[in-house]
Design an enzyme around this catalytic site. Sequence first.
Site, short mmCIF file in Angstrom:
data_model
loop_
_atom_site.label_atom_id
_atom_site.label_comp_id
_atom_site.label_asym_id
_atom_site.label_seq_id
_atom_site.Cartn_x
_atom_site.Cartn_y
_atom_site.Cartn_z
N LYS A 113 18.72 17.71 33.47
CA LYS A 113 17.15 17.55 34.29
C LYS A 113 17.97 17.98 36.07
O LYS A 113 17.31 17.65 36.89
CB LYS A 113 16.99 15.26 34.54
CG LYS A 113 16.21 15.35 33.12
CD LYS A 113 15.93 14.10 33.39
CE LYS A 113 14.91 13.55 31.68
NZ LYS A 113 15.43 14.11 30.37
C1 LIG Z 1 14.46 14.57 29.13
C2 LIG Z 1 16.02 15.02 28.02
C3 LIG Z 1 14.79 15.32 27.31
C4 LIG Z 1 13.34 15.72 27.21
O1 LIG Z 1 12.48 16.99 28.15
P1 LIG Z 1 11.00 16.83 27.78
O2 LIG Z 1 10.96 17.73 29.89
O3 LIG Z 1 10.69 15.60 28.17
O4 LIG Z 1 10.28 17.09 26.95
C5 LIG Z 1 16.13 15.93 26.26
N1 LIG Z 1 17.17 16.20 25.85
C6 LIG Z 1 17.64 15.38 27.04
C7 LIG Z 1 19.33 15.49 26.84
C8 LIG Z 1 17.05 14.62 27.95
O5 LIG Z 1 17.54 14.29 29.05
#
Ligand SMILES: *Cc1c(COP(=O)(O)O)cnc(C)c1O
Length: 496
Positions: A113
């Site tokens: 993120k």
């Molecule tokens: C948020 C997240 C995901 C999922 O990603 P999306 O964009 O919501 O599909 C997968 N792995 C980790 C470690 C995350 O923080």
Amino acid sequence: MQYISTRNSKIKLTSAEVIAMGLSHDGGLFVPETLPVLKSNAVEALCKMTYQQRAVYIMSMFLEDYSVDELKDIATKAYNNKNFDTPDIAPVRSINENTSFLELWHGPTCAFKDMALQVLPYFLTSALIKTGEEREVCILTATSGDTGKAALEGFCDVDRTKIIVFFPKDGVSDIQKLQMTSQKGENVNVCSVVGNFDDTQTGVKYIFSDEQLREKLSENGYFLSSANSINWGRLLPQIVYYVSAYCDLINSGKISNGDKVNFCVPTGNFGNILAGYYAKSIGLPVSKLICASNSNNVLTDFINTGTYNKNRDFYTTISPSMDILVSSNLERLLFEISGHNDKLISGYMQKLNSGGTYTVADNIYKTVAADFASGFCNDEQTKNAISEVFKKYNYLIDTHTAVGYHVLQEYRKTSGDDTQAVIASTASPFKFCEAVLEALGKKYDLSGLELIDKLAEVSGVKAPLPLMSLKEQKERFTQSVEKDKMMNVVESFLIK
Ligand SMILES: *Cc1c(COP(=O)(O)O)cnc(C)c1O
């Protein structure tokens, strides 16, 4: 280029306007009215660029109202060696001739993120100037763990912004909690809520919908916005790393320019994989996008049948960031595939709201099935994947990435498709020490922080600095409230 809402394509706004707004007033999500296309020689040129330059190139294709100089400035502030622990920013690590991991966790909070949340605050402050907004923005976020910390790091001490993060008191891990409560910055506030994640999220939604509060904040020079993945400004930076990974595969001699690759993406809210779909849509040679879920396999079923049905048991898994039953960004995909049919999409979303399920039209389903493959993985299989990759390749992956690895192996077995594949590696294994250690056959009765050292010892891999240095961090925010008092927290933070 203008942006339109998935529920009303007559609403046309600039990119700055949609970034400032986040969600459309009709409840829809914003997408570009027409997609830009990569020029025929673009990939060749991109191969010679740094990650920052690639980011400027791709982002400027979508943001006509941001100048290239402005985007250069943003890319430099977001992707530098202060925030990221590798100059490559998002390096590709190959484990065998046709499998690589795209490491998206070298940023300040060690999860993918950061790739977008390091950029969004700068998009947003520029958008305030471009749209003539005179108020400051206050970001409100309810988090089950990763998003809250990434948003705090992104917005920390950014001009004209404030941020308040609410997390469920007993719903996050020790490490996640300390990551948030030790946050630095003059413009940040962190508060726990007595209850679970749903209580916390409901509380935040309630604050957003309160007219009186909105007016009061406005009189004091503030408006509220959100940092979750419904904002186009979060999706766009994610398109960059698909293109970047493709270039890196060319540079390392794994593929030639023009060869198709598959991407396998551990998925929750469908944001990350949707960015891959946009990369393909602008002309990146992508064959299949493989959507990997954990036991909350609502998307696997959708991609296999064309029916989305959230009426099912919810599982708490060892890949918690994917424990989601409503994947908001799927709405954007369906809108794109339907040829921007806003009526149809509004209808599906209405059905989802009222009955929890909808089935897409045959022609839409055919396109979904052509572009996407899917699979899921339970906790046991997740741990086996971590153990297998470590033993076979001496490479340590986290629980979310392991779901991707497992699903890719299954996909290859059933389809026979051995195309060069890249798995999105979404978090550092050190964020999920307990499960990763268990996968390696070790169990300790230790706190989250102590397990970081253990995992480093057992695996021989160095833990990322931001997690190591947590030990020296002091708790700065200790406030905890009942959910009906969350609004008071917002008022007393913003109105002095
Ligand atoms: C948020 C997240 C995901 C999922 O990603 P999306 O964009 O919501 O599909 C997968 N792995 C980790 C470690 C995350 O923080």
